[in-house]
Design a protein around this motif. Structure first.
Motif, PDB file in Angstrom:
ATOM      1  N   VAL A 119       0.854  -1.189   0.000  1.00 54.95           N
ATOM      2  CA  VAL A 119       0.000   0.000   0.000  1.00 54.95           C
ATOM      3  C   VAL A 119       0.888   1.236   0.000  1.00 54.95           C
ATOM      4  O   VAL A 119       1.800   1.358   0.821  1.00 54.95           O
ATOM      5  CB  VAL A 119      -0.941   0.032   1.226  1.00 54.95           C
ATOM      6  N   THR A 130       0.374   5.499  -0.095  1.00 52.77           N
ATOM      7  CA  THR A 130      -0.615   6.573   0.023  1.00 52.77           C
ATOM      8  C   THR A 130      -0.035   7.869  -0.528  1.00 52.77           C
ATOM      9  O   THR A 130       1.163   8.117  -0.449  1.00 52.77           O
ATOM     10  CB  THR A 130      -1.042   6.786   1.481  1.00 52.77           C
ATOM     11  N   ASN A 173      -9.505   5.578   1.383  1.00 57.34           N
ATOM     12  CA  ASN A 173      -9.370   4.170   1.743  1.00 57.34           C
ATOM     13  C   ASN A 173      -7.917   3.706   1.612  1.00 57.34           C
ATOM     14  O   ASN A 173      -7.254   3.996   0.634  1.00 57.34           O
ATOM     15  CB  ASN A 173     -10.249   3.330   0.806  1.00 57.34           C
ATOM     16  N   ILE A 174      -7.422   2.997   2.624  1.00 56.57           N
ATOM     17  CA  ILE A 174      -6.090   2.392   2.513  1.00 56.57           C
ATOM     18  C   ILE A 174      -6.133   0.888   2.778  1.00 56.57           C
ATOM     19  O   ILE A 174      -5.124   0.273   3.071  1.00 56.57           O
ATOM     20  CB  ILE A 174      -5.053   3.075   3.443  1.00 56.57           C
ATOM     21  N   HIS A 195      -6.660  12.783  -1.611  1.00 50.07           N
ATOM     22  CA  HIS A 195      -5.999  11.528  -1.230  1.00 50.07           C
ATOM     23  C   HIS A 195      -6.133  10.486  -2.331  1.00 50.07           C
ATOM     24  O   HIS A 195      -7.080  10.499  -3.102  1.00 50.07           O
ATOM     25  CB  HIS A 195      -6.621  10.955   0.048  1.00 50.07           C
ATOM     26  N   ALA A 215      -4.680   6.075  -2.942  1.00 54.70           N
ATOM     27  CA  ALA A 215      -3.868   4.948  -2.481  1.00 54.70           C
ATOM     28  C   ALA A 215      -3.607   4.046  -3.681  1.00 54.70           C
ATOM     29  O   ALA A 215      -4.436   3.932  -4.586  1.00 54.70           O
ATOM     30  CB  ALA A 215      -4.585   4.170  -1.386  1.00 54.70           C
ATOM     31  N   PHE A 249      -2.605   0.113  -4.466  1.00 59.29           N
ATOM     32  CA  PHE A 249      -2.475  -1.237  -3.917  1.00 59.29           C
ATOM     33  C   PHE A 249      -1.711  -2.057  -4.949  1.00 59.29           C
ATOM     34  O   PHE A 249      -2.079  -2.093  -6.124  1.00 59.29           O
ATOM     35  CB  PHE A 249      -3.855  -1.846  -3.642  1.00 59.29           C
TER      36      PHE A 249
END
Length: 185
Positions: A76, A78, A122-123, A152, A154, A156
């Motif tokens: 992950v 961010t 969401n992370i 923001h 993230a 994945f």
């Protein structure tokens, strides 16, 4: 009287020339000055972090192991910055993990669907929040990736390790480098 008339005539001539000079269109000039301004608003600096490593866990010699980008063990990254800003994202991915006895190498591979970009706060890779690009190529992110309305996003990251049949036992590791910049758009 002759001197007086001559002076009067010279004065009258000077007066006529002065009036002609003042009202002559070719001689009339105008000037004005205006002040403008330049403005700019500097946006928030980008902040990039890697809170979770891509963790393959225990692997066996000769047995490949895959971690999907929506797995709890996915890597992950961010990104925080100016809301709705467009970004350029480049991820430098390793070709192998190094470790074991004698600094052995284990092949690691990334497919064209091993990354997901989530443009919400969401992370958690197991519950994508929507917005963004699912199953994206980590070797070539979209050129206009946007931060969400909250500023923001993230990323994945999943992948696959491929140990050889005689892979040396031990811990293996490699760096994944994420470079992010505003596009200016």
């Amino acid at each position: 009287m002759h001197t007086f008339s001559k002076m009067k005539l010279q004065g009258l001539l000077i007066a006529v020339l002065a009036v002609a000079f003042v009202i002559s269109p070719s001689m009339v000039r105008s000037q004005d000055v205006a002040n403008g301004s330049a403005t700019a608003t500097l946006l928030a600096a980008l902040v990039v972090a890697a809170p979770n490593a891509l963790a393959f866990g225990n692997v066996y010699q000769g047995v490949a192991k895959v971690v999907p980008n929506n797995d709890a063990n996915a890597g992950v990254f961010t990104i925080a910055g100016a809301a709705s800003a467009q970004l350029s994202i480049y991820m430098q991915l390793p070709d192998y993990l190094a470790g074991g006895v004698g600094n052995d190498r284990m092949v690691v591979a990334f497919s064209t669907t091993d990354a997901t970009v989530d443009s919400t706060v969401n992370i958690d890779p197991t519950t994508p929040g929507g917005g963004g690009w699912p199953n994206t190529n980590p070797h070539a992110f979209p050129t206009a990736t946007c931060l969400g309305g909250g500023g923001h996003a993230a990323i994945f990251l999943g992948g696959k390790v491929i140990p050889s049949v005689n892979q040396t036992a031990g811990a293996y590791q490699a760096d994944i480098v994420l470079t992010v910049s505003y596009t200016g758009s």
